[in-house]
Motif scaffolding. Structure first.
Motif, short mmCIF file in Angstrom:
data_model
loop_
_atom_site.label_atom_id
_atom_site.label_comp_id
_atom_site.label_asym_id
_atom_site.label_seq_id
_atom_site.Cartn_x
_atom_site.Cartn_y
_atom_site.Cartn_z
N ARG A 296 3.81 -3.53 -9.40
CA ARG A 296 3.93 -3.47 -7.93
C ARG A 296 5.18 -2.69 -7.55
NH1 ARG A 296 1.07 -6.60 -4.37
NH2 ARG A 296 -0.48 -8.02 -5.25
N ASP A 297 5.02 -1.71 -6.67
CA ASP A 297 6.17 -0.86 -6.32
C ASP A 297 5.82 -0.07 -5.06
OD1 ASP A 297 8.45 0.63 -6.27
OD2 ASP A 297 7.94 1.88 -8.00
N ALA A 298 6.09 -0.64 -3.90
CA ALA A 298 5.76 0.01 -2.64
C ALA A 298 6.97 0.76 -2.09
CB ALA A 298 5.28 -1.02 -1.61
N SER B 40 6.94 5.70 1.94
CA SER B 40 5.83 6.65 2.13
C SER B 40 4.48 5.97 1.97
CB SER B 40 5.96 7.80 1.13
OG SER B 40 6.02 7.31 -0.20
N ASP B 41 4.39 4.93 1.16
CA ASP B 41 3.12 4.21 1.00
C ASP B 41 2.76 3.46 2.28
OD1 ASP B 41 2.95 4.83 -1.82
OD2 ASP B 41 4.53 3.34 -2.12
N LEU B 42 3.76 2.89 2.93
CA LEU B 42 3.51 2.05 4.09
C LEU B 42 3.17 2.84 5.34
CD1 LEU B 42 6.33 -0.59 3.51
CD2 LEU B 42 3.96 -0.61 2.71
N SER B 43 3.27 4.18 5.26
CA SER B 43 2.87 4.99 6.41
C SER B 43 1.37 5.23 6.44
CB SER B 43 3.59 6.35 6.36
OG SER B 43 3.15 7.11 5.24
N PRO C 107 -1.32 -0.67 3.03
CA PRO C 107 -1.97 -1.08 1.77
C PRO C 107 -1.78 -2.57 1.47
CG PRO C 107 -0.75 0.97 1.45
CD PRO C 107 -0.38 0.47 2.81
N ASP C 108 -2.83 -3.17 0.95
CA ASP C 108 -2.74 -4.56 0.51
C ASP C 108 -1.95 -4.68 -0.78
OD1 ASP C 108 -4.29 -5.59 2.67
OD2 ASP C 108 -6.09 -4.85 1.68
N PHE C 109 -1.94 -3.62 -1.57
CA PHE C 109 -1.06 -3.58 -2.75
C PHE C 109 -0.77 -2.13 -3.09
CE2 PHE C 109 -5.29 -3.28 -4.66
CZ PHE C 109 -5.12 -2.30 -5.62
N VAL C 110 0.38 -1.89 -3.70
CA VAL C 110 0.76 -0.58 -4.22
C VAL C 110 1.28 -0.80 -5.63
CG1 VAL C 110 2.21 1.46 -3.98
CG2 VAL C 110 1.39 0.27 -1.94
N MET C 111 0.73 -0.08 -6.59
CA MET C 111 1.19 -0.17 -7.98
C MET C 111 1.52 1.21 -8.49
SD MET C 111 -1.29 -3.15 -9.55
CE MET C 111 -0.12 -3.64 -10.80
N ARG C 112 2.51 1.28 -9.34
CA ARG C 112 2.92 2.55 -9.94
C ARG C 112 3.06 2.40 -11.44
NH1 ARG C 112 4.87 3.53 -4.94
NH2 ARG C 112 4.78 5.71 -4.27
N LYS C 113 2.68 3.47 -12.14
CA LYS C 113 2.94 3.54 -13.57
C LYS C 113 4.20 4.37 -13.75
CE LYS C 113 0.88 4.54 -18.01
NZ LYS C 113 -0.35 4.91 -18.74
N GLN C 114 5.24 3.75 -14.25
CA GLN C 114 6.52 4.42 -14.35
C GLN C 114 6.54 5.41 -15.51
OE1 GLN C 114 9.03 4.10 -12.13
NE2 GLN C 114 7.69 2.75 -10.95
N GLY D 182 -4.04 0.35 -2.60
CA GLY D 182 -5.34 -0.29 -2.49
C GLY D 182 -5.50 -1.11 -1.22
N TRP D 183 -6.72 -1.08 -0.69
CA TRP D 183 -7.08 -1.86 0.50
C TRP D 183 -8.34 -2.65 0.20
CZ3 TRP D 183 -5.03 3.00 0.69
CH2 TRP D 183 -3.97 3.24 1.56
N LEU D 184 -8.33 -3.92 0.53
CA LEU D 184 -9.52 -4.74 0.40
C LEU D 184 -10.55 -4.28 1.44
CD1 LEU D 184 -10.89 -7.17 -0.97
CD2 LEU D 184 -9.89 -8.61 0.82
N ALA D 185 -11.73 -3.89 0.97
CA ALA D 185 -12.77 -3.39 1.86
C ALA D 185 -13.63 -4.54 2.39
CB ALA D 185 -13.65 -2.38 1.11
#
Length: 213
Positions: A50-52, A55-58, A66-73, A85-88
Motif C-alpha cells: 500500500r502506497d498512495a 497524484s493517485d488521490l487526484s 481509489p479504494d486502494f493504491v499499491m506499488r511495487k518498489q 483500484g476501485w470497487l465496481a
C-alpha cells in the motif's frame, strides 16, 4: 455467467476523471475478480505494498478516490508499477470486482523517491502486462482474459491525461480472476474472449522508451 460479466466489464468507464468528473485521467486497463484477502495475498507475494501518493488521490472513478493504491518498489525504494483500484458496482458469483489503473512513472527507477508529481509513462499496455506476469508468478492467478473497454483501435490516436501525460494503448482491459489456493502457471485458464497478440506490446514510433528503466 461469464458472458454477462464480460459485457458488464466492457461497459465500465474507459478512464478515471478529475474531481469534477469532466477531464479525463488515466486509463482503466485492468479488472480483478476475487475476495480481497486473495487479491492482497497475490500482490504482497510479488512485493506490492500500500502506497498512495497525492497524484493517485487526484483520480476519480464512480465519483471517489481509489479504494486502494499499491506499488511495487524498485531498487532503493524508487517508485515502480502502481495499481489504483476501485470497487465496481458488480459481483461475479459472490466475488468482488475491482476496476484498476495499472501504470508506471516516466523515468522509472530514476524518479526521486516520494516525488509528488509522477507522470504516467506512455506505454500503459506494458505496465498492464508486467502485472499479469507478476500475478502468474505469484501463484494467485486462476483465469485470465481480455476485453475491450479502454479505447478504440490499437494505437489509433495518442491520448492525454489531466496531468498532461500522453499514452497509447491497444484498447484492451486485462481481466484477472484470483485463486484462493496457489496455482501453477500451467493451471491458469485462458478465456476465449478478445484475442491478444504479441504485436500489442510494440509501441508506436516516437513513443517514450523508458518503461524498462
Amino acid at each position: 455467467d461469464l458472458t454477462s460479466l464480460r459485457a458488464a466489464i466492457e461497459r465500465l468507464p474507459c478512464c478515471a476523471t478529475d474531481a469534477g468528473g469532466t477531464a479525463q485521467a488515466d486509463p482503466l486497463n485492468a479488472v480483478g475478480i476475487g475476495q480481497f484477502s486473495d487479491i492482497g495475498a497475490a500482490l504482497v507475494r510479488r512485493n506490492y505494498r500500500r502506497d498512495a501518493h497525492e497524484s493517485d488521490l487526484s483520480q476519480r472513478v464512480f465519483g471517489r478516490t481509489p479504494d486502494f493504491v499499491m506499488r511495487k518498489q524498485a531498487q532503493a525504494g524508487s517508485p515502480a508499477t502502481w495499481i489504483r483500484g476501485w470497487l465496481a458496482p458488480l459481483r461475479y458469483q459472490g466475488q468482488l470486482v475491482f476496476v484498476a489503473q495499472v501504470g508506471r512513472p516516466v523515468g522509472g527507477r530514476f524518479v526521486p523517491r516520494n516525488d509528488p508529481h509522477l507522470i504516467l509513462q506512455g506505454n500503459v499496455d506494458e505496465a498492464r502486462n508486467y502485472l499479469i506476469q507478476d500475478l502468474m508468478y505469484s501463484g494467485g492467478l486462476d483465469k485470465l482474459g481480455f476485453t475491450n473497454g479502454v479505447g478504440a483501435a490499437p494505437y489509433s490516436q495518442p491520448r492525454t491525461t489531466l496531468d498532461g501525460a500522453t499514452y497509447y494503448t491497444d484498447g484492451l482491459r486485462a481481466v484477472v480472476f484470483f485463486a484462493t489456493r496457489p496455482r501453477s502457471m500451467s493451471d491458469v485458464e485462458f478465456l476465449d474472449w478478445v484475442p491478444y497478440l504479441s504485436e500489442h506490446d510494440i509501441p508506436p514510433p516516437g513513443d517514450p522508451a523508458d518503461a524498462h528503466q
